[in-house]
Each structure stands twice: as C-alpha cells, then as structure tokens.
Design an enzyme around this catalytic site. Structure first.
Site, PDB file in Angstrom:
ATOM      1  N   ALA A  96       0.834  -1.209   0.000  1.00 54.37           N
ATOM      2  CA  ALA A  96       0.000   0.000   0.000  1.00 54.37           C
ATOM      3  C   ALA A  96       0.861   1.249   0.000  1.00 54.37           C
ATOM      4  O   ALA A  96       1.685   1.450   0.887  1.00 54.37           O
ATOM      5  CB  ALA A  96      -0.920  -0.003   1.211  1.00 54.37           C
ATOM      6  N   THR A 106       1.737   6.136  -5.401  1.00 51.73           N
ATOM      7  CA  THR A 106       2.804   5.924  -6.376  1.00 51.73           C
ATOM      8  C   THR A 106       2.758   6.999  -7.446  1.00 51.73           C
ATOM      9  O   THR A 106       1.723   7.610  -7.690  1.00 51.73           O
ATOM     10  CB  THR A 106       2.677   4.544  -7.048  1.00 51.73           C
ATOM     11  OG1 THR A 106       1.409   4.469  -7.709  1.00 51.73           O
ATOM     12  CG2 THR A 106       2.753   3.430  -6.015  1.00 51.73           C
ATOM     13  N   TYR A 123       8.375  10.877  -4.015  1.00 52.20           N
ATOM     14  CA  TYR A 123       8.049   9.449  -4.015  1.00 52.20           C
ATOM     15  C   TYR A 123       9.265   8.616  -3.638  1.00 52.20           C
ATOM     16  O   TYR A 123       9.194   7.744  -2.765  1.00 52.20           O
ATOM     17  CB  TYR A 123       7.530   9.027  -5.393  1.00 52.20           C
ATOM     18  CG  TYR A 123       7.342   7.539  -5.541  1.00 52.20           C
ATOM     19  CD1 TYR A 123       6.380   6.860  -4.814  1.00 52.20           C
ATOM     20  CD2 TYR A 123       8.147   6.797  -6.419  1.00 52.20           C
ATOM     21  CE1 TYR A 123       6.210   5.494  -4.933  1.00 52.20           C
ATOM     22  CE2 TYR A 123       7.981   5.433  -6.556  1.00 52.20           C
ATOM     23  CZ  TYR A 123       7.015   4.784  -5.808  1.00 52.20           C
ATOM     24  OH  TYR A 123       6.865   3.429  -5.922  1.00 52.20           O
TER      25      TYR A 123
END
Length: 377
Positions: free
Chosen positions: A84, A87, A188
């Site tokens: 999880a 992205t 990210y």
C-alpha cells in the site's frame, strides 16, 4: 500454511500475488482503500482487479493511515507484504503531504503496533523501488565508479539530457546494484527510501524478519489503463487506442528496466518463503535498459495503429535519466531469474489491452496540472 496480509492487495501487483499465493495454499487477507485513481468511481462493482480477488480473500476496506484498520488487519497474521502506497514520481512533487502521510506515516503506524502489542508476525516484505537510487550508477573514464547528482534544469532546457560529471565528462551507464548510492530525486523516492529503512531497521529489534524488494518498472496484464500518473506502457496504450499522438519527453533516449508482473510475483514469493532472503534488500528487474522511443514504437506496432510520435524536448523535474538493475544478488541468494523479457512481455501486455475497453485519455489533464505547478518544462 501461513496467514499473509497484503496491504494494497487489490492493486496490480497485490492481486497477482494474492491469487498465486492462494494457489499455493496460503490464507490471504487484503487491506486496501480501493482508490478511485486506480479502481474507478464504483470499484466494488467495476474494478477488474478487486473483482479478481473478491470472495477469495478476507477483504478489509480500509487505509494504512488508520491505526484501527491496521489493528484489525494484523490479527493472526504470520507475514505482511506491504504494498500500500501512493505511487507516481511526478504527482509526488506536489501531493507532498499525501505521499508522506500514506507511505511514511502508514508504515510507521504498522511498526508502532508491532513494536508495542502482542502479534504473530514473523516476516515483513516491503515493496521498495528503484526510485530510491535517483540517477543510477556510472563509470567515469578517469575516476571510476561515480554517482552523478540530479540533472540541472538549465542543462535540460538547453537540450542536454545525458548525465555528465562535475568536469562535464560523458559517463558510461552501468547496472545499479544494491550497494549503489541512495539519493532519490523525487518525493516518491524519498518516501520509499524511508519505508524501506524503517522496515529494515525496526523489524530485527522486535524479532521480525525484514525483506526489501526494489522493484523496477512493473508492467503486464491487469495494470490500470486509466491512471495517467503512472506507467508509460498504459499511458501510451490509451493514447494509441484513442488515435491520439504520442508526445515523448526529453529526446526519447531515457531508459527504464521493464519487469513483467509474473517475474515480480515470483521474486516476491521467493522473499516470502526463503529464509535466505531475511534481512536483505534485492533489486527486481530484467537487467536490461529499454528506451522510451522503443516502447512507443513497439506498442504502435503491436496495436497496428499508426499515430504520430513527437519527441518534444520537454521534461518533468524529478524524473531520472537512466536506471536498470544489477541482479547478481537476487540470482545468487534466492535463485531468481527473469523469464519474460521486453519483446515477449510487450506482446502479452498488448494482447490483453486489446481485450479491454478503450479508456479515456487523461494524460493532457495530468500534464496541465504539472505545468501549473511548475514541474513540467
């Protein structure tokens, strides 16, 4: 057999892993929030990914940012596969709080529960990413191995996209191994680095075996064709099938290591089942660099739809130039070998795409959003 919790288990990699583990006799629980960006507006009714695991797993609709959802999901679990996450490199550069909350805080809540409560968890597998490396590994003709800093906006505006070192010497691209410098160039990447380090640091202190997988660019049947923020194969496929022109960033020579979903699942199962994986992080890829122009032309040929391809010279801040995996460690320690390389994988992927409904091309909207944020040049 073991009880396995897969967070994000209704996603592309998660569903494929869940179904393979069920075949092997494991009992699977999935914790997933069924994000609209991935699953659409009515996921319980329309998401093919969700429907592929419905009634085959214990499904908990919830979020990793909720302590109570974690506590419910972790009950009686032996292994956690933590997929999880938010992205997408580009989106992470302006959805900073969201990416940090989900990826870092979500992982912190899990570890806090496990560190302070009785549990039956023996192993955690964390989905890390090639993005933590930032720009990859290179050889300088005089200085040897070097890890160049992120590219300068001024250089890219001038059309100079390749990596050079401080002395402007052109560098030789090498495969990135697990000992390479970690210096992510996006939010990210930073969050994935943080996730991996928390898991690998905390788990041994509480008697849980950690395993990290630094996945390269994962693709294959089942991936989202409607999400304009991740996956150039999906993005290009949707553009081509809508007869829309493809606009390539930079000069089209930027490369990625595209790894087929079946190989990613196989590698992950090795990490789940093999004690030799415990305490280690591994690259997962093919060890082959493929440039973006080749991707576009391969898909145009596969769909037999001749759309224009324009190399624009535009670029996104936070994108890397090259990265492909050195697989020596995962081959030696776990016996992993990729079985599907790009030419075969693109055929399998495109055949599946042609069986799907044509999705709306949302790329221009996402690019306009990035342009407004000053990230698309």
């Amino acid at each position: 057999m073991k009880n396995i919790l897969i967070t994000g288990g209704a996603g592309f990699i998660g569903t494929n892993l869940a179904l393979k583990l069920i075949e092997k006799g494991y009992t699977i629980t999935v914790l997933d929030n069924l994000s609209k960006q991935i699953h659409g507006n009515n996921p319980e009714l329309t998401s093919p990914l969700y429907k592929s695991i419905k009634d085959k797993v214990k499904f908990i609709k919830g979020t990793v940012t909720s302590r109570s959802d974690w506590e419910r999901a972790l009950q009686n679990q032996n292994i956690v596969v933590h997929f999880a996450a938010e992205t997408g490199t580009g989106q992470s550069m302006y959805c900073i709080e969201k990416y940090t909350e989900v990826n870092i805080q979500g992982t912190a809540i899990m570890l806090d529960i496990l560190a302070n409560s009785e549990n039956s968890v023996e192993k955690i597998v964390i989905a890390s990413s090639r993005s933590i490396y930032g720009e990859g590994k290179y050889r300088h003709p005089e200085q040897g191995i070097v890890y160049p800093s992120h590219r300068k906006e001024s250089d890219m505006l001038a059309g100079n996209f390749e990596l050079t070192y401080n002395d402007n010497q052109v560098l030789e691209l090498l495969a990135t191994d697990e000992e390479s410098k970690i210096h992510p160039s996006s939010v990210y990447g930073i969050t994935k680095q943080n996730q991996e380090q928390m898991i690998m640091t905390v788990c041994p202190t509480i008697g849980i075996a950690p395993v990290g997988f630094r996945y390269q660019n994962v693709y294959g049947p089942g991936q989202s064709l409607s999400n304009p923020y991740t996956g150039i194969l999906s993005i290009f496929s949707t553009q081509i099938r809508n007869n829309n022109p493809i606009q390539i960033f930079e000069d089209g020579k930027e490369t990625r290591d595209f790894v087929f979903i079946d190989d990613v699942v196989a590698a992950t199962i090795l990490g789940i089942e093999k004690e030799e994986a415990n305490g280690h992080v591994f690259n997962v890829g093919t060890g082959v660099a493929t440039d973006v122009l080749e991707v576009a032309n391969s898909l145009i040929a596969a769909y037999n739809i001749n759309v224009p391809v324009t190399v624009t010279g535009r670029f996104r801040l936070g994108d890397i130039r090259h990265n492909f995996a050195d697989l020596t460690k995962i081959k030696d320690r776990l016996g992993f070998e990729p079985t599907v390389y790009f030419n075969e994988g693109i055929k399998k992927f495109s055949s599946w795409v042609l069986e799907q409904e044509i999705q709306e091309d949302k790329l221009s909207k996402s690019l306009e959003e990035m342009k407004k944020k000053g990230l698309l040049k």
